[in-house]
Motif scaffolding. Structure first.
Motif, PDB file in Angstrom:
ATOM      1  N   GLY A 170       0.809  -1.216   0.000  1.00  0.00           N
ATOM      2  CA  GLY A 170       0.000   0.000   0.000  1.00  0.00           C
ATOM      3  C   GLY A 170       0.837   1.258   0.000  1.00  0.00           C
ATOM      4  O   GLY A 170       2.067   1.203  -0.022  1.00  0.00           O
ATOM      5  N   GLU A 230       1.628   4.938   1.869  1.00  0.00           N
ATOM      6  CA  GLU A 230       1.497   5.786   3.064  1.00  0.00           C
ATOM      7  C   GLU A 230       1.640   7.241   2.613  1.00  0.00           C
ATOM      8  O   GLU A 230       2.581   7.573   1.877  1.00  0.00           O
ATOM      9  CB  GLU A 230       2.612   5.497   4.084  1.00  0.00           C
ATOM     10  CG  GLU A 230       2.847   4.031   4.399  1.00  0.00           C
ATOM     11  CD  GLU A 230       1.704   3.387   5.160  1.00  0.00           C
ATOM     12  OE1 GLU A 230       1.222   4.013   6.122  1.00  0.00           O
ATOM     13  OE2 GLU A 230       1.295   2.276   4.780  1.00  0.00           O
ATOM     14  N   ASP A 235       0.191   8.062  11.088  1.00  0.00           N
ATOM     15  CA  ASP A 235      -0.717   8.166  12.228  1.00  0.00           C
ATOM     16  C   ASP A 235      -0.013   7.433  13.367  1.00  0.00           C
ATOM     17  O   ASP A 235       0.037   6.213  13.391  1.00  0.00           O
ATOM     18  CB  ASP A 235      -2.031   7.470  11.829  1.00  0.00           C
ATOM     19  CG  ASP A 235      -3.025   7.349  12.967  1.00  0.00           C
ATOM     20  OD1 ASP A 235      -2.673   7.629  14.132  1.00  0.00           O
ATOM     21  OD2 ASP A 235      -4.176   6.946  12.684  1.00  0.00           O
ATOM     22  N   ARG A 282      -1.455   2.557  10.350  1.00  0.00           N
ATOM     23  CA  ARG A 282      -2.898   2.783  10.471  1.00  0.00           C
ATOM     24  C   ARG A 282      -3.694   1.507  10.166  1.00  0.00           C
ATOM     25  O   ARG A 282      -4.690   1.210  10.804  1.00  0.00           O
ATOM     26  CB  ARG A 282      -3.329   3.896   9.509  1.00  0.00           C
ATOM     27  CG  ARG A 282      -4.770   4.306   9.696  1.00  0.00           C
ATOM     28  CD  ARG A 282      -5.197   5.349   8.667  1.00  0.00           C
ATOM     29  NE  ARG A 282      -4.159   6.326   8.456  1.00  0.00           N
ATOM     30  CZ  ARG A 282      -4.305   7.641   8.581  1.00  0.00           C
ATOM     31  NH1 ARG A 282      -5.460   8.144   8.930  1.00  0.00           N
ATOM     32  NH2 ARG A 282      -3.310   8.453   8.343  1.00  0.00           N
ATOM     33  N   ASP A 283      -3.258   0.748   9.174  1.00  0.00           N
ATOM     34  CA  ASP A 283      -3.974  -0.468   8.779  1.00  0.00           C
ATOM     35  C   ASP A 283      -3.108  -1.701   9.046  1.00  0.00           C
ATOM     36  O   ASP A 283      -1.875  -1.617   8.993  1.00  0.00           O
ATOM     37  CB  ASP A 283      -4.301  -0.409   7.276  1.00  0.00           C
ATOM     38  CG  ASP A 283      -5.188   0.776   6.949  1.00  0.00           C
ATOM     39  OD1 ASP A 283      -6.179   0.986   7.668  1.00  0.00           O
ATOM     40  OD2 ASP A 283      -4.876   1.505   5.983  1.00  0.00           O
ATOM     41  N   PRO A 284      -3.755  -2.852   9.286  1.00  0.00           N
ATOM     42  CA  PRO A 284      -2.977  -4.076   9.554  1.00  0.00           C
ATOM     43  C   PRO A 284      -2.456  -4.711   8.265  1.00  0.00           C
ATOM     44  O   PRO A 284      -2.873  -5.802   7.882  1.00  0.00           O
ATOM     45  CB  PRO A 284      -3.997  -4.978  10.264  1.00  0.00           C
ATOM     46  CG  PRO A 284      -5.322  -4.497   9.805  1.00  0.00           C
ATOM     47  CD  PRO A 284      -5.207  -3.034   9.472  1.00  0.00           C
ATOM     48  N   VAL A 285      -1.536  -4.036   7.588  1.00  0.00           N
ATOM     49  CA  VAL A 285      -1.062  -4.494   6.282  1.00  0.00           C
ATOM     50  C   VAL A 285       0.419  -4.880   6.273  1.00  0.00           C
ATOM     51  O   VAL A 285       0.849  -5.653   5.411  1.00  0.00           O
ATOM     52  CB  VAL A 285      -1.339  -3.426   5.196  1.00  0.00           C
ATOM     53  CG1 VAL A 285      -2.822  -3.386   4.854  1.00  0.00           C
ATOM     54  CG2 VAL A 285      -0.869  -2.043   5.643  1.00  0.00           C
ATOM     55  N   TYR A 286       1.187  -4.344   7.204  1.00  0.00           N
ATOM     56  CA  TYR A 286       2.585  -4.787   7.338  1.00  0.00           C
ATOM     57  C   TYR A 286       2.597  -6.043   8.212  1.00  0.00           C
ATOM     58  O   TYR A 286       3.212  -7.046   7.894  1.00  0.00           O
ATOM     59  CB  TYR A 286       3.436  -3.667   7.946  1.00  0.00           C
ATOM     60  CG  TYR A 286       4.770  -4.161   8.473  1.00  0.00           C
ATOM     61  CD1 TYR A 286       5.846  -4.379   7.608  1.00  0.00           C
ATOM     62  CD2 TYR A 286       4.941  -4.445   9.829  1.00  0.00           C
ATOM     63  CE1 TYR A 286       7.050  -4.873   8.086  1.00  0.00           C
ATOM     64  CE2 TYR A 286       6.140  -4.938  10.312  1.00  0.00           C
ATOM     65  CZ  TYR A 286       7.186  -5.147   9.433  1.00  0.00           C
ATOM     66  OH  TYR A 286       8.373  -5.641   9.917  1.00  0.00           O
ATOM     67  N   PHE A 294      -2.334  -2.758  14.194  1.00  0.00           N
ATOM     68  CA  PHE A 294      -2.702  -1.462  13.616  1.00  0.00           C
ATOM     69  C   PHE A 294      -2.925  -0.507  14.774  1.00  0.00           C
ATOM     70  O   PHE A 294      -3.163  -0.927  15.917  1.00  0.00           O
ATOM     71  CB  PHE A 294      -3.918  -1.573  12.696  1.00  0.00           C
ATOM     72  CG  PHE A 294      -5.163  -2.064  13.371  1.00  0.00           C
ATOM     73  CD1 PHE A 294      -5.305  -3.405  13.721  1.00  0.00           C
ATOM     74  CD2 PHE A 294      -6.208  -1.189  13.646  1.00  0.00           C
ATOM     75  CE1 PHE A 294      -6.460  -3.852  14.352  1.00  0.00           C
ATOM     76  CE2 PHE A 294      -7.359  -1.635  14.271  1.00  0.00           C
ATOM     77  CZ  PHE A 294      -7.487  -2.967  14.627  1.00  0.00           C
ATOM     78  N   ASP A 326      -5.104   1.772  15.935  1.00  0.00           N
ATOM     79  CA  ASP A 326      -6.284   1.813  16.817  1.00  0.00           C
ATOM     80  C   ASP A 326      -6.312   0.583  17.722  1.00  0.00           C
ATOM     81  O   ASP A 326      -6.676   0.674  18.908  1.00  0.00           O
ATOM     82  CB  ASP A 326      -7.586   1.830  15.992  1.00  0.00           C
ATOM     83  CG  ASP A 326      -7.865   3.192  15.367  1.00  0.00           C
ATOM     84  OD1 ASP A 326      -7.365   4.210  15.889  1.00  0.00           O
ATOM     85  OD2 ASP A 326      -8.589   3.232  14.345  1.00  0.00           O
TER      86      ASP A 326
END
Ligand code: SMG
Ligand code: MG
Length: 371
Positions: free
Chosen positions: A25, A27, A31, A53-57, A61, A63
């Motif tokens: 993705g 960036e 965040d 920010r997102d659980p992609v690595y 994440f 939050d």
């Protein structure tokens, strides 16, 4: 010994100077969750959670990290006196969440070292005071744009270039960058798990470019696939996402799946575990280098201290603050001079906060009392 009285959870938004695209993705803004640990003697320290920010690595994440800290980690730190060396043990019953755990341990360690008037560098037993600086270069719309970016980083004096790759963006961009920078420039690639075992033959075609290493080409749980690639390819295989602890590092080395290890403190639960992975790799003759998660000046300062340990024989992803950010939140952001970054001299993790800059980027702050 001191007791933890509060944790501040502060969220900041740091815009990137330029978008950073990887195989998972793009960036455009960081965040970040910062954690401040406050103790009953008035001492305090800050940690940085490197979850994106997102659980992609990885699965974490930001939050989720904030939630797990509040509801599951903080309650385990109250009561007894708290030293940094106890944090991992106290938090061990909670499965996973290394980045959330690392942020807390970092804040506790920062407070403890400041109390003692010592540095992370000294605490870890590091000797070097500066390390060569590498830069991580994202995926671009065209090879020409990539070449222009790489030329800029070469002009900035970086000692090593890392190119993000993915299927469809590998042999040609790497060939062109190798032509641009010449045979002597240390060059490596990082796929962030974008390939599969069926690509082993294709990945072996990178061998002709004289790369330092290929980082995490296959999914994180595919140690056998990485071992097969390592056996087939002359380019050393380096693991990033797969290495979540000293135990996984040792196993990956034993299996022949890791010829080099990328050490990221957040990914392994903190700087103390990172130190143990360094030691285990050094004992086994495996080179390590310090990875990056687009940290602010807090995390970058600590990463430089870690990378000063003797087993870090390859340049890390410890680029200048300005590579990602126009305004950092520390008073003396990491700079690259003659291809090197110097370890900050300050007590604790080494940084001093720029409070006005921190305030300007703060989105929210919550102060939680230790129950
Ligand atoms: O901090 O200089 C940095 C970035 C280094 O490429 C980098 N990190 O897989 O190694 C990696 C990536 C993870 C973060 S990508 C958003
Ligand atoms: Mg990586």
């Amino acid at each position: 010994m001191t007791h933890l009285v509060e944790l501040e959870l502060r969220r900041i938004d740091l815009p990137l100077v330029t978008p950073f695209r990887t195989s998972f993705g793009t960036e455009t803004e960081r965040d970040v969750l910062l954690v401040r640990a406050g103790f009953d003697d008035g001492s305090e320290g800050w940690g940085e959670c490197v979850a994106l920010r997102d659980p992609v690595y990885s699965a974490e994440f930001v939050d989720g990290a904030e939630l797990v800290i509040e509801h599951h980690l903080l309650p385990r730190l109250a009561g007894a006196p708290l030293a940094a060396a106890d944090v991992a043990h106290r938090l061990a019953p909670v499965k996973g969440h290394p980045m959330a755990k690392a942020a807390i341990e970092m804040a506790v360690l920062d407070a403890e070292l400041r109390r003692l008037g010592t540095t992370l560098h000294a605490h870890l037993g590091a000797e070097r005071r500066e390390v060569p600086s590498g830069v991580s270069v994202g995926i671009f719309e065209s090879v020409d744009l990539l070449l222009a970016a790489v030329q800029g980083y070469v002009d900035d004096g970086y000692a090593r270039i890392k190119l993000k790759i993915e299927p469809g963006w590998d042999l040609e961009p790497v060939r062109r960058v190798r032509e641009l920078v010449g045979d002597q420039m240390p060059l490596q690639v990082d796929a962030n798990t974008a390939y599969t075992r069926t690509d082993i033959e294709h990945l072996c075609r990178l061998d002709e470019f004289g790369l330092l290493l290929v980082e995490q080409p296959l999914p994180e749980d595919d140690l056998l696939g990485h071992a097969r690639l390592a056996a087939a390819s002359s380019t050393p295989v380096c693991l990033d996402e797969s290495i979540v602890s000293t135990a996984t590092a040792v196993d990956a080395i034993e299996l022949g799946a890791a010829e080099v290890v990328n050490i990221k403190p957040g990914r392994v639960g903190g700087y103390l575990e990172a130190r143990r992975i360094h030691d285990a790799c050094r004992d086994r003759g495996i080179p390590v280098w310090c990875g990056g998660m687009l940290e602010t000046g807090i995390g970058r300062a600590a990463n430089v201290a870690l990378a000063c340990l003797p087993g870090f024989t390859l340049p890390g992803d410890i680029s200048a603050s300005s590579r990602f950010y126009a305004h950092d939140i520390v008073t003396d952001p990491i700079r690259v001079v003659d291809g090197h970054v110097a370890v900050p001299a300050g007590a604790g993790l080494g940084y001093e906060l720029d409070l006005a800059a921190l305030h300007a980027v703060t989105r929210s702050s919550r102060i939680l009392s230790a129950p």
